[in-house]
Enzyme design. Sequence first.
Site, PDB file in Angstrom:
ATOM      1  N   CYS A 264     -10.589  -3.288   2.623  1.00 16.88           N
ATOM      2  CA  CYS A 264     -10.565  -3.243   1.320  1.00 16.88           C
ATOM      3  C   CYS A 264     -11.874  -4.021   0.837  1.00 16.88           C
ATOM      4  CB  CYS A 264      -9.292  -3.764   0.423  1.00 16.88           C
ATOM      5  SG  CYS A 264      -8.677  -5.479   1.037  1.00 16.88           S
TER       6      CYS A 264
ATOM      7  N   ARG B 105      -9.656 -16.369  -0.585  1.00 21.22           N
ATOM      8  CA  ARG B 105      -8.547 -15.786  -1.251  1.00 21.22           C
ATOM      9  C   ARG B 105      -8.616 -16.673  -2.487  1.00 21.22           C
ATOM     10  NH1 ARG B 105      -6.493 -11.360  -0.039  1.00 21.22           N
ATOM     11  NH2 ARG B 105      -5.914 -12.119   2.199  1.00 21.22           N
TER      12      ARG B 105
ATOM     13  N   VAL C  71       0.760  -1.479  -0.017  1.00 21.59           N
ATOM     14  CA  VAL C  71      -0.142   0.007   0.141  1.00 21.59           C
ATOM     15  C   VAL C  71       1.006   1.388  -0.053  1.00 21.59           C
ATOM     16  CG1 VAL C  71      -2.026   1.176   1.268  1.00 21.59           C
ATOM     17  CG2 VAL C  71      -1.787  -1.233   1.228  1.00 21.59           C
TER      18      VAL C  71
ATOM     19  N   HIS D 295     -10.955  -7.367  -5.888  1.00 18.26           N
ATOM     20  CA  HIS D 295     -11.775  -8.210  -5.194  1.00 18.26           C
ATOM     21  C   HIS D 295     -13.272  -8.131  -5.708  1.00 18.26           C
ATOM     22  CE1 HIS D 295      -8.810  -8.341  -2.169  1.00 18.26           C
ATOM     23  NE2 HIS D 295      -9.437  -7.584  -1.179  1.00 18.26           N
TER      24      HIS D 295
HETATM   25  P1  NAP Z   1       2.864  -4.731   3.880  1.00 17.15           P
HETATM   26  O1  NAP Z   1       3.326  -4.982   2.251  1.00 17.15           O
HETATM   27  O2  NAP Z   1       3.293  -5.790   4.667  1.00 17.15           O
HETATM   28  O3  NAP Z   1       3.722  -3.353   4.391  1.00 17.15           O
HETATM   29  C1  NAP Z   1       3.870  -3.002   5.726  1.00 17.15           C
HETATM   30  C2  NAP Z   1       4.485  -2.070   6.072  1.00 17.15           C
HETATM   31  O4  NAP Z   1       4.677  -1.640   7.535  1.00 17.15           O
HETATM   32  C3  NAP Z   1       6.128  -1.734   5.355  1.00 17.15           C
HETATM   33  O5  NAP Z   1       6.302  -0.576   5.074  1.00 17.15           O
HETATM   34  C4  NAP Z   1       6.940  -2.188   6.541  1.00 17.15           C
HETATM   35  O6  NAP Z   1       8.326  -1.856   6.698  1.00 17.15           O
HETATM   36  C5  NAP Z   1       6.301  -1.594   7.753  1.00 17.15           C
HETATM   37  N1  NAP Z   1       6.459  -1.923   9.136  1.00 17.15           N
HETATM   38  C6  NAP Z   1       6.423  -3.561   9.535  1.00 17.15           C
HETATM   39  N2  NAP Z   1       6.788  -3.626  10.672  1.00 17.15           N
HETATM   40  C7  NAP Z   1       6.866  -2.425  11.173  1.00 17.15           C
HETATM   41  C8  NAP Z   1       7.339  -1.762  12.481  1.00 17.15           C
HETATM   42  N3  NAP Z   1       7.405  -2.735  13.599  1.00 17.15           N
HETATM   43  N4  NAP Z   1       7.648  -0.571  12.582  1.00 17.15           N
HETATM   44  C9  NAP Z   1       7.352   0.175  11.727  1.00 17.15           C
HETATM   45  N5  NAP Z   1       7.005   0.051  10.312  1.00 17.15           N
HETATM   46  C10 NAP Z   1       6.748  -1.269  10.012  1.00 17.15           C
HETATM   47  O7  NAP Z   1       1.600  -4.405   3.965  1.00 17.15           O
HETATM   48  P2  NAP Z   1       0.309  -3.434   3.026  1.00 17.15           P
HETATM   49  O8  NAP Z   1      -0.362  -4.852   2.422  1.00 17.15           O
HETATM   50  O9  NAP Z   1       1.062  -2.556   2.265  1.00 17.15           O
HETATM   51  O10 NAP Z   1      -0.545  -3.008   4.424  1.00 17.15           O
HETATM   52  C11 NAP Z   1      -0.521  -2.164   5.062  1.00 17.15           C
HETATM   53  C12 NAP Z   1      -1.567  -1.761   6.054  1.00 17.15           C
HETATM   54  O11 NAP Z   1      -2.570  -1.447   5.131  1.00 17.15           O
HETATM   55  C13 NAP Z   1      -1.759  -3.002   6.799  1.00 17.15           C
HETATM   56  O12 NAP Z   1      -2.486  -2.494   8.187  1.00 17.15           O
HETATM   57  C14 NAP Z   1      -2.766  -3.703   6.067  1.00 17.15           C
HETATM   58  O13 NAP Z   1      -3.844  -4.491   6.832  1.00 17.15           O
HETATM   59  C15 NAP Z   1      -3.592  -2.436   5.534  1.00 17.15           C
HETATM   60  N6  NAP Z   1      -4.659  -2.886   4.229  1.00 17.15           N
HETATM   61  C16 NAP Z   1      -3.795  -3.231   3.183  1.00 17.15           C
HETATM   62  C17 NAP Z   1      -4.649  -3.643   2.154  1.00 17.15           C
HETATM   63  C18 NAP Z   1      -4.183  -4.142   0.689  1.00 17.15           C
HETATM   64  O14 NAP Z   1      -4.824  -4.394  -0.136  1.00 17.15           O
HETATM   65  N7  NAP Z   1      -2.727  -4.896   0.778  1.00 17.15           N
HETATM   66  C19 NAP Z   1      -5.677  -2.998   1.855  1.00 17.15           C
HETATM   67  C20 NAP Z   1      -6.497  -2.296   2.874  1.00 17.15           C
HETATM   68  C21 NAP Z   1      -5.732  -2.307   4.091  1.00 17.15           C
HETATM   69  P3  NAP Z   1       9.665  -2.557   6.397  1.00 17.15           P
HETATM   70  O15 NAP Z   1       9.342  -3.050   4.936  1.00 17.15           O
HETATM   71  O16 NAP Z   1      10.794  -1.787   6.723  1.00 17.15           O
HETATM   72  O17 NAP Z   1       9.344  -3.996   7.227  1.00 17.15           O
END
Ligand code: NAP
Length: 351
Positions: free
Chosen positions: A149, A235, A16, A242
């Site tokens: 989402c 999934r 994201v 979706h």
């Molecule tokens: P992701 O790809 O796993 O990315 C997570 C991010 O959080 C990365 O920048 C990571 O940094 C950082 N992070 C992880 N642990 C951390 C910590 N302890 N302290 C500070 N930063 C940390 O997740 P994503 O899919 O982008 O989703 C991000 C958020 O949006 C989540 O809460 C998810 O539930 C929500 N969301 C996602 C979607 C979707 O379609 N993907 C839709 C709606 C909502 P590093 O790279 O340094 O580890």
Amino acid sequence: MTQRIPVAILGATGTVGQKLIRLLDQHPWFEIAALTASDASAGRRYGDVVRWRETTPLPDRAAGLEILSSRTPLGHPLAFSALDTQAAADVEPLWAAAGSLVVTNASPFRLEPDVPLVIPEVNADHLGLLPTQRARRGWTGGIVANPNCTTTGLALVLAPLHRRFGVDRLFVSTMQAISGAGWPGVASLDIVGNVVPYIANEEEKVERETRKLLGAFADGAIAEAPAIVSAHTNRVPVIDGHTETVSVGFKTPATPEQVAETLAAWRPDPVIAALPSTPAQPVLVDPRPDRPQPRLDLEAGRGMSVTVGRIRPCPLLQIRLVLLSHNTVRGAAGATIQNAELLVAAGVVSR
Ligand code: NAP
């Protein structure tokens, strides 16, 4: 607006976060001023750390920024959060206390009674919770969340129908894209040629967030809509998009023609329509019998419109239909940006 508002992106390296960087590049109101991630990434150049998965090139400006620690608030007027769930729970309050309006994708605060859970076309008035939130928590900033989402596409379709007919009960079964699980997401050996009929906590989120989004704001609180919601979440091996099959019963009986006409005629209020990320039509109705499909219909309204098809009678409830929404644009990064635009248009964040 002559000068753009400097914004921070928290969790900028994830799925994201990358979409936020892509969508905010050249945004007319916002300028990326800071990027944060985990301590493992902090101190390094973004371009050297990120595993860039977008189909357009990484913007030079973002590539050259140093990744900062998420735990040190920087006082930007707006912070876009794409943090991992636990990190969001720990970090977002620090930024809100330091004066930033945190617009978040993450789930920890979505169902808190004093946190607006907002889709601008659906319930912009829920921003009225912010004064209560600030008073209760002693924050000068605040947290405004966008829904999960899966809930986003569903609520966008239900909102105009709820206003006209009153949603009484609904049954939704989902076919959710792999990108919804972030990077690296579901193992390929689990998902290629397969369906996984379980996504942790997803059904509870869809059921509860839908009721909050369709709820009424009055006297400083949200009264959740009393609709009965039953969700099955799955999934499937699709990259983005979706798909949801929905059966719905209304308090006032509705025909398929009335439902189609209500959805196709729905236009946002003028203030919402003027936000840069708002599509001309939040919901598009496609009469073709085999639509919508993720591969063909995902980019409708630059990923911000939901496409609905197969509106027909339901022998169990009243109406059944299929909807498709872009999970990382309308369901995540685009939703966060649109909420930030709403905060500016509403005067909560000054230009
Ligand atoms: P992701 O790809 O796993 O990315 C997570 C991010 O959080 C990365 O920048 C990571 O940094 C950082 N992070 C992880 N642990 C951390 C910590 N302890 N302290 C500070 N930063 C940390 O997740 P994503 O899919 O982008 O989703 C991000 C958020 O949006 C989540 O809460 C998810 O539930 C929500 N969301 C996602 C979607 C979707 O379609 N993907 C839709 C709606 C909502 P590093 O790279 O340094 O580890």
